[in-house]
Design an enzyme around this catalytic site. Structure first.
Site, short mmCIF file in Angstrom:
data_model
loop_
_atom_site.label_atom_id
_atom_site.label_comp_id
_atom_site.label_asym_id
_atom_site.label_seq_id
_atom_site.Cartn_x
_atom_site.Cartn_y
_atom_site.Cartn_z
CG ASP A 9 14.54 2.35 2.69
OD1 ASP A 9 13.50 2.58 3.34
OD2 ASP A 9 15.69 2.51 3.14
CB ILE A 10 8.83 3.43 2.51
CG1 ILE A 10 7.63 4.36 2.24
CG2 ILE A 10 9.11 3.35 4.01
CD1 ILE A 10 6.29 3.80 2.74
N GLY A 31 11.28 -3.43 11.82
CA GLY A 31 10.72 -3.33 10.47
C GLY A 31 10.75 -1.92 9.91
CB VAL A 32 8.46 -0.22 7.55
CG1 VAL A 32 7.11 -0.15 8.21
CG2 VAL A 32 8.64 0.91 6.56
CG ASP A 33 7.64 1.85 14.09
OD1 ASP A 33 7.83 3.07 13.92
OD2 ASP A 33 7.09 1.37 15.10
CB SER A 122 -0.73 -5.95 9.02
OG SER A 122 -1.31 -5.12 10.02
N1 AR6 Z 1 10.65 0.26 3.24
C1 AR6 Z 1 9.51 -0.33 2.78
N2 AR6 Z 1 8.99 -1.45 3.31
C2 AR6 Z 1 9.63 -2.00 4.36
C3 AR6 Z 1 10.81 -1.44 4.91
C4 AR6 Z 1 11.32 -0.25 4.31
N3 AR6 Z 1 12.43 0.35 4.75
N4 AR6 Z 1 11.20 -2.22 5.95
C5 AR6 Z 1 10.32 -3.23 6.05
N5 AR6 Z 1 9.37 -3.10 5.08
P1 AR6 Z 1 6.66 -4.51 9.47
P2 AR6 Z 1 3.94 -4.77 10.57
C6 AR6 Z 1 8.20 -3.95 4.81
O1 AR6 Z 1 7.12 -5.71 10.25
O2 AR6 Z 1 3.82 -6.16 10.07
C7 AR6 Z 1 7.22 -2.92 14.18
O3 AR6 Z 1 8.06 -3.40 15.21
C8 AR6 Z 1 8.24 -5.38 5.31
O4 AR6 Z 1 8.96 -6.19 4.40
O5 AR6 Z 1 7.55 -3.34 9.43
O6 AR6 Z 1 2.79 -3.82 10.38
C9 AR6 Z 1 6.16 -1.96 14.71
O7 AR6 Z 1 6.64 -1.17 15.78
C10 AR6 Z 1 6.74 -5.72 5.34
O8 AR6 Z 1 6.31 -6.10 4.03
O9 AR6 Z 1 5.22 -3.98 10.01
C11 AR6 Z 1 5.07 -2.88 15.13
O10 AR6 Z 1 5.29 -3.39 16.43
C12 AR6 Z 1 6.08 -4.39 5.68
O11 AR6 Z 1 7.09 -3.38 5.52
C13 AR6 Z 1 5.16 -4.03 14.12
O12 AR6 Z 1 6.49 -4.03 13.67
C14 AR6 Z 1 5.54 -4.29 7.09
O13 AR6 Z 1 6.36 -5.02 8.00
C15 AR6 Z 1 4.27 -3.77 12.94
O14 AR6 Z 1 4.25 -4.90 12.12
#
Ligand code: AR6
Length: 178
Positions: A9-10, A31-33, A122
């Site tokens: 977890d980042i 997601g990560v956001d 992404s």
């Molecule tokens: N730590 C590390 N990596 C993570 C974590 C975490 N806690 N949580 C998820 N990931 P995403 P995107 C990974 O969907 O595709 C949001 O709603 C996850 O498994 O977070 O760039 C934003 O507001 C994946 O491999 O980002 C935007 O609207 C990676 O992080 C949209 O999602 C990115 O997944 C951005 O989509």
């Protein structure tokens, strides 16, 4: 010197900056956001909301980056970047994704940061094919590290074991010793 790959977890990383895979509003999401905003606390959203809008609802165009503090995170800063939404690979997605990595590294250098951690920008909601995204992440970070002194520590964060493996393979394919 090597590009590090780390699984987990980042939001737990005590580095100078973690990169957020945000959307153009910079007002949070899933997601990560979502994880970053939850861990940083409401002050992060307040600082994001106060950033200037380029046009209504847009604070950061795709492929660009904005910096904030890290608040309750162990990381000192958050660099918010907006990855491309994957469509068919013919809409400039590779160049835009490369910009996310390169411009984050440029901003980190400008801010005097020595360590930075990237999620797989992404590769979740935005649907970018993982192998292709990993090749871009590896290319940009390795190229940067081979020609710049800072940030000295560059970490690619994989949220699961499959992503971890793909990152290691992408770096090895570009000549980084395993
Ligand atoms: N730590 C590390 N990596 C993570 C974590 C975490 N806690 N949580 C998820 N990931 P995403 P995107 C990974 O969907 O595709 C949001 O709603 C996850 O498994 O977070 O760039 C934003 O507001 C994946 O491999 O980002 C935007 O609207 C990676 O992080 C949209 O999602 C990115 O997944 C951005 O989509």
């Amino acid at each position: 010197m090597k590009i590090e790959v780390w699984q987990g977890d980042i939001t737990t990383l005590a580095v100078d900056a973690i990169v957020n895979a945000a959307n153009e509003s910079l007002l949070g999401g899933g997601g990560v956001d979502g994880a970053i905003h939850r861990a940083a606390g409401p002050q992060l959203l307040a600082e994001c909301a106060a950033l200037p809008e380029i046009r209504p609802g847009m604070r950061c165009p795709t492929g660009e980056v904005r910096a904030t503090a890290g608040y309750n995170l162990p990381a000192k800063h958050v660099l918010h970047t907006v990855g491309p939404v994957w469509q068919d690979g013919l809409r400039d997605e590779p160049a835009l994704l490369a910009n996310c990595y390169w411009k984050s590294l440029q901003l980190a250098e400008k801010l005097g940061l020595t360590s930075i951690a990237f999620p797989a920008i992404s590769c979740g909601v935005f649907g970018y094919p993982l192998h292709q995204a990993a090749h871009i992440a590896a290319t940009e970070t390795l190229t940067w590290q081979r020609s710049h002194r800072e940030p000295q520590r560059i970490i690619l964060v994989a949220y699961n074991a499959a992503t971890f493996k793909v990152y290691q393979q992408a770096l090895a394919a570009l000549g980084q010793p395993v």
